[in-house]
Motif scaffolding. Structure first.
Motif, PDB file in Angstrom:
ATOM      1  N   PRO A  22       0.929  -1.176   0.013  1.00 37.78           N
ATOM      2  CA  PRO A  22       0.070  -0.083  -0.018  1.00 37.78           C
ATOM      3  C   PRO A  22       0.880   1.176   0.018  1.00 37.78           C
ATOM      4  CG  PRO A  22       0.116  -0.957   2.289  1.00 37.78           C
ATOM      5  CD  PRO A  22       1.010  -1.851   1.263  1.00 37.78           C
ATOM      6  N   TYR A  23       2.120   1.168  -0.603  1.00 39.90           N
ATOM      7  CA  TYR A  23       2.955   2.431  -0.670  1.00 39.90           C
ATOM      8  C   TYR A  23       3.723   2.313  -1.725  1.00 39.90           C
ATOM      9  CZ  TYR A  23       6.577  -0.776   1.187  1.00 39.90           C
ATOM     10  OH  TYR A  23       7.241  -1.908   1.127  1.00 39.90           O
ATOM     11  N   LEU A  24       4.106   3.550  -1.998  1.00 40.22           N
ATOM     12  CA  LEU A  24       5.231   3.894  -3.055  1.00 40.22           C
ATOM     13  C   LEU A  24       6.188   4.869  -2.466  1.00 40.22           C
ATOM     14  CD1 LEU A  24       6.262   3.174  -5.901  1.00 40.22           C
ATOM     15  CD2 LEU A  24       5.189   5.048  -6.724  1.00 40.22           C
ATOM     16  N   CYS A  25       7.384   4.586  -2.610  1.00 41.38           N
ATOM     17  CA  CYS A  25       8.597   5.541  -2.238  1.00 41.38           C
ATOM     18  C   CYS A  25       9.119   6.313  -3.303  1.00 41.38           C
ATOM     19  CB  CYS A  25       9.480   4.731  -1.452  1.00 41.38           C
ATOM     20  SG  CYS A  25       9.136   3.829  -0.074  1.00 41.38           S
ATOM     21  N   VAL A  26       8.792   7.880  -3.159  1.00 44.66           N
ATOM     22  CA  VAL A  26       9.644   8.560  -4.139  1.00 44.66           C
ATOM     23  C   VAL A  26      10.560   9.431  -3.435  1.00 44.66           C
ATOM     24  CG1 VAL A  26       9.026  10.307  -5.960  1.00 44.66           C
ATOM     25  CG2 VAL A  26       7.329   8.570  -5.321  1.00 44.66           C
ATOM     26  N   GLU A  27      11.929   9.215  -3.587  1.00 42.79           N
ATOM     27  CA  GLU A  27      12.769   9.667  -2.570  1.00 42.79           C
ATOM     28  C   GLU A  27      14.014  10.651  -3.206  1.00 42.79           C
ATOM     29  OE1 GLU A  27      14.716   6.228  -1.138  1.00 42.79           O
ATOM     30  OE2 GLU A  27      12.902   5.120  -1.665  1.00 42.79           O
ATOM     31  N   PRO A  28      13.855  11.884  -2.966  1.00 44.29           N
ATOM     32  CA  PRO A  28      14.963  12.988  -3.402  1.00 44.29           C
ATOM     33  C   PRO A  28      16.353  12.494  -2.634  1.00 44.29           C
ATOM     34  CG  PRO A  28      13.551  14.127  -2.037  1.00 44.29           C
ATOM     35  CD  PRO A  28      12.933  12.693  -2.064  1.00 44.29           C
ATOM     36  N   TRP A  29      17.450  12.316  -3.327  1.00 40.74           N
ATOM     37  CA  TRP A  29      18.773  11.871  -2.995  1.00 40.74           C
ATOM     38  C   TRP A  29      19.676  13.081  -3.351  1.00 40.74           C
ATOM     39  CZ3 TRP A  29      20.052   6.007  -3.134  1.00 40.74           C
ATOM     40  CH2 TRP A  29      18.942   5.503  -2.380  1.00 40.74           C
ATOM     41  N   SER A  30      20.814  13.277  -2.804  1.00 38.69           N
ATOM     42  CA  SER A  30      21.774  14.160  -3.152  1.00 38.69           C
ATOM     43  C   SER A  30      22.778  13.513  -3.929  1.00 38.69           C
ATOM     44  CB  SER A  30      22.529  14.882  -1.949  1.00 38.69           C
ATOM     45  OG  SER A  30      23.226  13.849  -1.104  1.00 38.69           O
ATOM     46  N   ALA A  31      22.848  12.146  -4.157  1.00 35.44           N
ATOM     47  CA  ALA A  31      23.667  11.424  -4.806  1.00 35.44           C
ATOM     48  C   ALA A  31      23.162   9.826  -4.995  1.00 35.44           C
ATOM     49  CB  ALA A  31      24.997  11.255  -4.155  1.00 35.44           C
ATOM     50  N   LEU A  32      23.670   8.946  -6.044  1.00 32.12           N
ATOM     51  CA  LEU A  32      23.666   7.808  -6.016  1.00 32.12           C
ATOM     52  C   LEU A  32      24.186   7.052  -5.004  1.00 32.12           C
ATOM     53  CD1 LEU A  32      24.288   7.540  -9.999  1.00 32.12           C
ATOM     54  CD2 LEU A  32      21.918   7.329  -8.866  1.00 32.12           C
ATOM     55  N   PRO A  33      23.721   5.676  -4.989  1.00 35.17           N
ATOM     56  CA  PRO A  33      24.253   4.916  -3.541  1.00 35.17           C
ATOM     57  C   PRO A  33      25.666   4.914  -3.932  1.00 35.17           C
ATOM     58  CG  PRO A  33      22.441   3.928  -4.652  1.00 35.17           C
ATOM     59  CD  PRO A  33      22.604   5.157  -5.551  1.00 35.17           C
ATOM     60  N   ASN A  34      26.364   4.524  -2.621  1.00 37.62           N
ATOM     61  CA  ASN A  34      27.861   4.368  -2.462  1.00 37.62           C
ATOM     62  C   ASN A  34      28.717   5.527  -2.926  1.00 37.62           C
ATOM     63  OD1 ASN A  34      29.878   2.471  -1.954  1.00 37.62           O
ATOM     64  ND2 ASN A  34      30.620   2.085  -4.080  1.00 37.62           N
ATOM     65  N   ALA A  35      27.993   6.613  -2.445  1.00 34.15           N
ATOM     66  CA  ALA A  35      28.677   8.278  -2.808  1.00 34.15           C
ATOM     67  C   ALA A  35      30.014   8.402  -1.736  1.00 34.15           C
ATOM     68  CB  ALA A  35      27.861   9.327  -2.814  1.00 34.15           C
ATOM     69  N   LEU A  36      29.793   7.688  -0.596  1.00 29.72           N
ATOM     70  CA  LEU A  36      31.071   7.737   0.268  1.00 29.72           C
ATOM     71  C   LEU A  36      32.316   6.980  -0.239  1.00 29.72           C
ATOM     72  CD1 LEU A  36      29.531   7.184   3.813  1.00 29.72           C
ATOM     73  CD2 LEU A  36      30.214   9.019   3.105  1.00 29.72           C
ATOM     74  N   ASN A  37      32.050   6.302  -1.134  1.00 32.72           N
ATOM     75  CA  ASN A  37      33.143   5.484  -2.057  1.00 32.72           C
ATOM     76  C   ASN A  37      33.557   6.312  -3.228  1.00 32.72           C
ATOM     77  OD1 ASN A  37      34.374   3.424  -0.181  1.00 32.72           O
ATOM     78  ND2 ASN A  37      32.288   2.385  -0.404  1.00 32.72           N
ATOM     79  N   THR A  38      32.451   6.094  -4.082  1.00 31.54           N
ATOM     80  CA  THR A  38      32.803   6.637  -5.371  1.00 31.54           C
ATOM     81  C   THR A  38      33.168   8.485  -5.472  1.00 31.54           C
ATOM     82  OG1 THR A  38      30.356   7.448  -5.636  1.00 31.54           O
ATOM     83  CG2 THR A  38      30.900   5.208  -6.352  1.00 31.54           C
ATOM     84  N   LYS A  39      32.478   9.085  -4.286  1.00 29.42           N
ATOM     85  CA  LYS A  39      32.866  10.629  -4.217  1.00 29.42           C
ATOM     86  C   LYS A  39      31.913  11.217  -5.117  1.00 29.42           C
ATOM     87  CE  LYS A  39      36.017   9.508  -1.387  1.00 29.42           C
ATOM     88  NZ  LYS A  39      35.349   9.217  -0.079  1.00 29.42           N
ATOM     89  N   ASN A  40      31.001  10.662  -6.039  1.00 26.83           N
ATOM     90  CA  ASN A  40      30.243  11.464  -7.149  1.00 26.83           C
ATOM     91  C   ASN A  40      29.039  11.853  -6.500  1.00 26.83           C
ATOM     92  OD1 ASN A  40      32.003  10.371  -9.250  1.00 26.83           O
ATOM     93  ND2 ASN A  40      30.791   8.387  -9.424  1.00 26.83           N
ATOM     94  N   GLY A  41      28.855  13.093  -6.346  1.00 28.84           N
ATOM     95  CA  GLY A  41      27.684  13.839  -5.881  1.00 28.84           C
ATOM     96  C   GLY A  41      27.796  13.887  -4.427  1.00 28.84           C
ATOM     97  N   ILE A  42      29.035  13.670  -3.818  1.00 27.99           N
ATOM     98  CA  ILE A  42      29.200  13.708  -2.299  1.00 27.99           C
ATOM     99  C   ILE A  42      29.098  15.137  -1.790  1.00 27.99           C
ATOM    100  CG2 ILE A  42      31.824  13.872  -2.203  1.00 27.99           C
ATOM    101  CD1 ILE A  42      29.761  11.480  -0.154  1.00 27.99           C
ATOM    102  N   ILE A  43      28.766  15.412  -0.792  1.00 21.38           N
ATOM    103  CA  ILE A  43      28.706  16.806  -0.111  1.00 21.38           C
ATOM    104  C   ILE A  43      29.910  16.733   0.848  1.00 21.38           C
ATOM    105  CG2 ILE A  43      27.632  18.440   1.433  1.00 21.38           C
ATOM    106  CD1 ILE A  43      24.855  17.131   0.213  1.00 21.38           C
ATOM    107  N   GLU A  44      30.697  17.771   0.717  1.00 19.87           N
ATOM    108  CA  GLU A  44      32.020  17.785   1.676  1.00 19.87           C
ATOM    109  C   GLU A  44      31.833  19.213   2.343  1.00 19.87           C
ATOM    110  OE1 GLU A  44      36.221  15.348   1.566  1.00 19.87           O
ATOM    111  OE2 GLU A  44      36.050  17.461   0.147  1.00 19.87           O
ATOM    112  N   LEU A  45      31.775  18.997   3.637  1.00 20.52           N
ATOM    113  CA  LEU A  45      31.893  20.449   4.676  1.00 20.52           C
ATOM    114  C   LEU A  45      33.227  20.754   5.002  1.00 20.52           C
ATOM    115  CD1 LEU A  45      28.298  20.258   6.336  1.00 20.52           C
ATOM    116  CD2 LEU A  45      28.937  21.463   4.110  1.00 20.52           C
ATOM    117  N   ALA A  46      33.616  21.924   5.138  1.00 21.21           N
ATOM    118  CA  ALA A  46      34.950  22.130   5.610  1.00 21.21           C
ATOM    119  C   ALA A  46      34.465  22.403   7.055  1.00 21.21           C
ATOM    120  CB  ALA A  46      35.483  23.537   5.210  1.00 21.21           C
ATOM    121  N   PRO A  47      35.560  22.213   8.091  1.00 25.67           N
ATOM    122  CA  PRO A  47      35.196  22.538   9.669  1.00 25.67           C
ATOM    123  C   PRO A  47      34.392  23.923   9.831  1.00 25.67           C
ATOM    124  CG  PRO A  47      37.616  21.953   9.188  1.00 25.67           C
ATOM    125  CD  PRO A  47      36.984  22.014   7.955  1.00 25.67           C
ATOM    126  N   GLY A  48      33.542  23.606  10.501  1.00 21.20           N
ATOM    127  CA  GLY A  48      32.473  24.910  10.938  1.00 21.20           C
ATOM    128  C   GLY A  48      31.675  25.097   9.657  1.00 21.20           C
TER     129      GLY A  48
END
Length: 266
Positions: A223-249
């Motif tokens: 009884p559901y369908l998931c429609v999910e906004p993402w900042s990157a495709l899966p595995n971004a912590l490894n591929t770095k594709n679409g990763i968001i990286e914040l400087a200190p602060g």
């Protein structure tokens, strides 16, 4: 007017949280989707070290603290713990506010890097949209973009032109349909129940870095369908594709909304 019930909720599943989360609208942090490192699932590498990371991260399985609330909004916070630092070695403060304004449900979210080093993450939302009148009547109209297909594993992806933007809930989506490379001006999707006439717009134009939609269901009879906004495709912590990286602060922030375009007929 009356409130419109748009999310699938299940009191029995809520009792099983955090072991089973197939309702509501979980927050995916610090990784949307699974990780895979050299063919080994659930692992990612950072700074020459290897860490474990569950699918969709730990944000959806962690208790968020209520910091303020009124009749039409609530603000929640999540911060690092001794346990989270073991496999995500960054100090952070994430804050989200949900608010209802007229016919709109709004999310406002920010992530602050409290570490003394750069902090990588991907982010996603996983709303379970309620299918009120059968999957054969429920559709998602995707924005222009490209379909992403894993090339054997989630460590490599192929992109192809999407010739059919209409995705029916009756389709088998258990392997997840990914639409990516969505331009900022096009970052919205229309969710429609043709039986009742209801139309919703999932709007993520004011979410920097979010260029991907994941469409998923564990089965077309559910009884559901998931429609999910993402900042990157899966595995971004490894591929770095679409990763968001914040400087200190540094702080990242974004806004999302669900607009009621057409209310359902009674």
């Amino acid at each position: 007017g009356d409130l419109v019930d748009i999310f699938h909720t299940d009191p029995e599943l809520l009792e099983l949280w955090p072991n089973k989360i197939h309702c509501g609208s979980p927050i995916l942090f610090p990784q949307a989707g699974p990780c895979s490192l050299n063919g080994k699932p659930g692992l990612y590498s950072y700074g020459g070290r290897t860490f474990s990371m569950a699918q969709h991260g730990f944000g959806r399985c962690s208790p968020w603290m209520i910091v303020s609330h009124e009749k039409n909004f609530i603000t929640l916070q999540l911060t690092h713990t001794k346990e989270s630092l073991k496999n995500y070695p960054f100090e952070f403060l994430a804050e989200i506010q949900y608010s209802i304004e007229q016919a709109n449900l709004n999310w406002r979210i920010s992530v602050l890097n409290q570490s003394d080093q750069k902090m990588p993450f991907s982010l996603g939302f996983h709303p379970y949209f309620k299918i009120p009148n059968g999957a054969e009547n429920f559709y998602v109209n995707l924005p222009p973009g490209k379909q992403a297909i894993p090339n054997g594993s989630i460590e490599e992806w192929n992109l192809k032109k999407n010739s059919n933007p209409l995705v029916p809930a009756a389709k088998n989506l258990s392997n997840t349909y990914f639409q990516t490379n969505i331009e900022p001006k096009n970052r919205s999707a229309i969710i429609e129940d043709v039986y009742s006439g209801m139309k919703l717009e999932l709007d993520f134009k004011l979410a920097p870095d979010f260029d991907t939609l994941a469409i998923w269901s564990a089965g077309p009879t559910l009884p559901y369908l998931c429609v999910e906004p993402w900042s990157a495709l899966p595995n971004a912590l490894n591929t770095k594709n679409g990763i968001i990286e914040l400087a200190p602060g540094e702080r990242w922030s974004g806004r999302f909304a669900i607009h009621t375009v057409i209310r359902p007929r009674n």
